[in-house]
Design a protein around this motif. Structure first.
Motif, PDB file in Angstrom:
ATOM      1  N   LEU A 122      31.867  34.422  35.225  1.00  0.00           N
ATOM      2  CA  LEU A 122      33.282  35.016  35.127  1.00  0.00           C
ATOM      3  C   LEU A 122      33.027  36.761  35.215  1.00  0.00           C
ATOM      4  O   LEU A 122      32.258  37.042  34.342  1.00  0.00           O
ATOM      5  N   ILE A 123      33.629  37.190  36.125  1.00  0.00           N
ATOM      6  CA  ILE A 123      33.643  38.684  36.115  1.00  0.00           C
ATOM      7  C   ILE A 123      35.122  39.131  35.506  1.00  0.00           C
ATOM      8  O   ILE A 123      36.030  39.271  36.275  1.00  0.00           O
ATOM      9  N   PRO A 124      35.160  39.055  33.987  1.00  0.00           N
ATOM     10  CA  PRO A 124      36.663  39.374  33.759  1.00  0.00           C
ATOM     11  C   PRO A 124      37.040  40.835  33.529  1.00  0.00           C
ATOM     12  O   PRO A 124      36.187  41.737  32.957  1.00  0.00           O
ATOM     13  N   VAL A 125      38.147  41.258  34.282  1.00  0.00           N
ATOM     14  CA  VAL A 125      38.558  42.499  34.182  1.00  0.00           C
ATOM     15  C   VAL A 125      39.807  42.561  33.127  1.00  0.00           C
ATOM     16  O   VAL A 125      40.436  41.767  33.337  1.00  0.00           O
ATOM     17  N   GLN A 126      39.805  43.472  32.376  1.00  0.00           N
ATOM     18  CA  GLN A 126      40.673  43.837  31.183  1.00  0.00           C
ATOM     19  C   GLN A 126      41.405  45.031  31.315  1.00  0.00           C
ATOM     20  O   GLN A 126      40.476  45.919  31.439  1.00  0.00           O
ATOM     21  N   ASP A 182      47.437  48.481  39.874  1.00  0.00           N
ATOM     22  CA  ASP A 182      46.748  48.874  40.789  1.00  0.00           C
ATOM     23  C   ASP A 182      45.429  48.212  40.925  1.00  0.00           C
ATOM     24  O   ASP A 182      44.825  47.912  42.102  1.00  0.00           O
ATOM     25  N   ALA A 183      44.639  48.034  39.626  1.00  0.00           N
ATOM     26  CA  ALA A 183      43.229  47.490  39.835  1.00  0.00           C
ATOM     27  C   ALA A 183      43.459  46.074  40.384  1.00  0.00           C
ATOM     28  O   ALA A 183      42.455  45.553  40.981  1.00  0.00           O
ATOM     29  N   LYS A 184      44.341  45.396  39.799  1.00  0.00           N
ATOM     30  CA  LYS A 184      44.619  43.845  40.117  1.00  0.00           C
ATOM     31  C   LYS A 184      44.805  43.907  41.464  1.00  0.00           C
ATOM     32  O   LYS A 184      44.147  42.936  42.295  1.00  0.00           O
ATOM     33  N   ALA A 185      45.779  44.691  42.172  1.00  0.00           N
ATOM     34  CA  ALA A 185      46.051  44.780  43.687  1.00  0.00           C
ATOM     35  C   ALA A 185      44.569  44.921  44.433  1.00  0.00           C
ATOM     36  O   ALA A 185      44.358  44.299  45.363  1.00  0.00           O
ATOM     37  N   GLY A 213      38.547  37.350  37.383  1.00  0.00           N
ATOM     38  CA  GLY A 213      39.331  37.063  36.456  1.00  0.00           C
ATOM     39  C   GLY A 213      39.948  38.125  35.811  1.00  0.00           C
ATOM     40  O   GLY A 213      39.250  39.018  35.468  1.00  0.00           O
ATOM     41  N   PHE A 214      41.479  38.222  35.849  1.00  0.00           N
ATOM     42  CA  PHE A 214      42.026  39.308  35.121  1.00  0.00           C
ATOM     43  C   PHE A 214      42.453  38.619  33.593  1.00  0.00           C
ATOM     44  O   PHE A 214      43.218  37.665  33.740  1.00  0.00           O
ATOM     45  N   VAL A 215      42.091  39.342  32.858  1.00  0.00           N
ATOM     46  CA  VAL A 215      42.455  39.090  31.356  1.00  0.00           C
ATOM     47  C   VAL A 215      43.903  39.552  31.012  1.00  0.00           C
ATOM     48  O   VAL A 215      44.308  40.534  31.187  1.00  0.00           O
ATOM     49  N   ARG A 216      44.754  38.477  30.583  1.00  0.00           N
ATOM     50  CA  ARG A 216      46.222  38.711  30.344  1.00  0.00           C
ATOM     51  C   ARG A 216      46.470  39.285  29.242  1.00  0.00           C
ATOM     52  O   ARG A 216      47.086  40.545  29.251  1.00  0.00           O
TER      53      ARG A 216
END
Length: 198
Positions: free
Chosen positions: A42-46, A3-6, A125-128
């Motif tokens: 970078l705004i890295p979201v994990q 949901d966060a990524k969407a 950016g979404f941290v995998r």
């Protein structure tokens, strides 16, 4: 897709104007023809324990510029960087050990002009995968994370001020626990919050 990524992808598609360190200081007159140096952060979201978290850094207290301040990993675009996205990814690797291959770039937000004459592009950016933080000793004192929900709630932002170069200067803050997030970092996060709450 989480949901966060969407939600982040939707936010990128919404209109959001450029920002600057002068937004809350309309009396400041900026010189025409000024040259701004390109930079990327970078705004890295994990995802951590099922919760979206934004990774931030506390800059070393020994640095000449912005010592001890909270910041995104990032920096100026070098000649070897293809663009500001490449600069943000390179700096995140250097500053906190986040490899570019471990980041899914979702897009960019509107640029932000700083008092230090940089034109900063925030890269979402979404941290995998989970990774071990490796703070660069000369630049980064601490790496920590803040829940995305805290940073995208407009009610958590405040406008504060202090005297700077003989004038009263106002800026956004979004404190979290012991961390005082302010200035350009808070302003860029405010822009993200505005997009996600609209």
């Amino acid at each position: 897709m989480t949901d966060a990524k969407a939600a982040l992808l939707s936010a990128i598609d919404r209109d959001g104007g450029a920002s600057s360190d002068f937004d809350l200081n309309p009396d400041v007159v900026l010189p025409e023809g000024r040259k701004l140096r390109p930079a990327g952060v970078l705004i890295p979201v994990q995802m951590i324990d099922g919760q979206a978290q934004v990774i931030l850094t506390k800059r070393s207290s020994h640095l000449k510029h912005h010592p001890g301040q909270i910041a995104f990993p990032g920096g100026k675009q070098d000649e070897a960087d293809a663009d500001v996205i490449a600069a943000a990814l390179r700096e995140a690797d250097e500053e906190i050990g986040l490899k570019p291959t471990n980041v899914e770039v979702l897009g960019t937000l509107a640029s932000h002009e700083t008092v230090t004459s940089f034109l900063v592009t925030p890269v979402l950016g979404f941290v995998r995968d989970a990774f071990v933080h490796e703070p660069e000793p000369g630049e980064v004192e601490e790496v920590f994370s803040v829940p995305l929900t805290h940073l995208i709630d407009p009610n958590n932002f405040r406008v504060e001020g202090r005297r700077w170069r003989g004038q009263r200067r106002h800026y956004y803050t979004v404190p979290y626990g012991p961390y005082y997030i302010w200035g350009a970092t808070a302003r860029m996060l405010r822009g993200l919050a505005e997009r996600m709450s609209s």
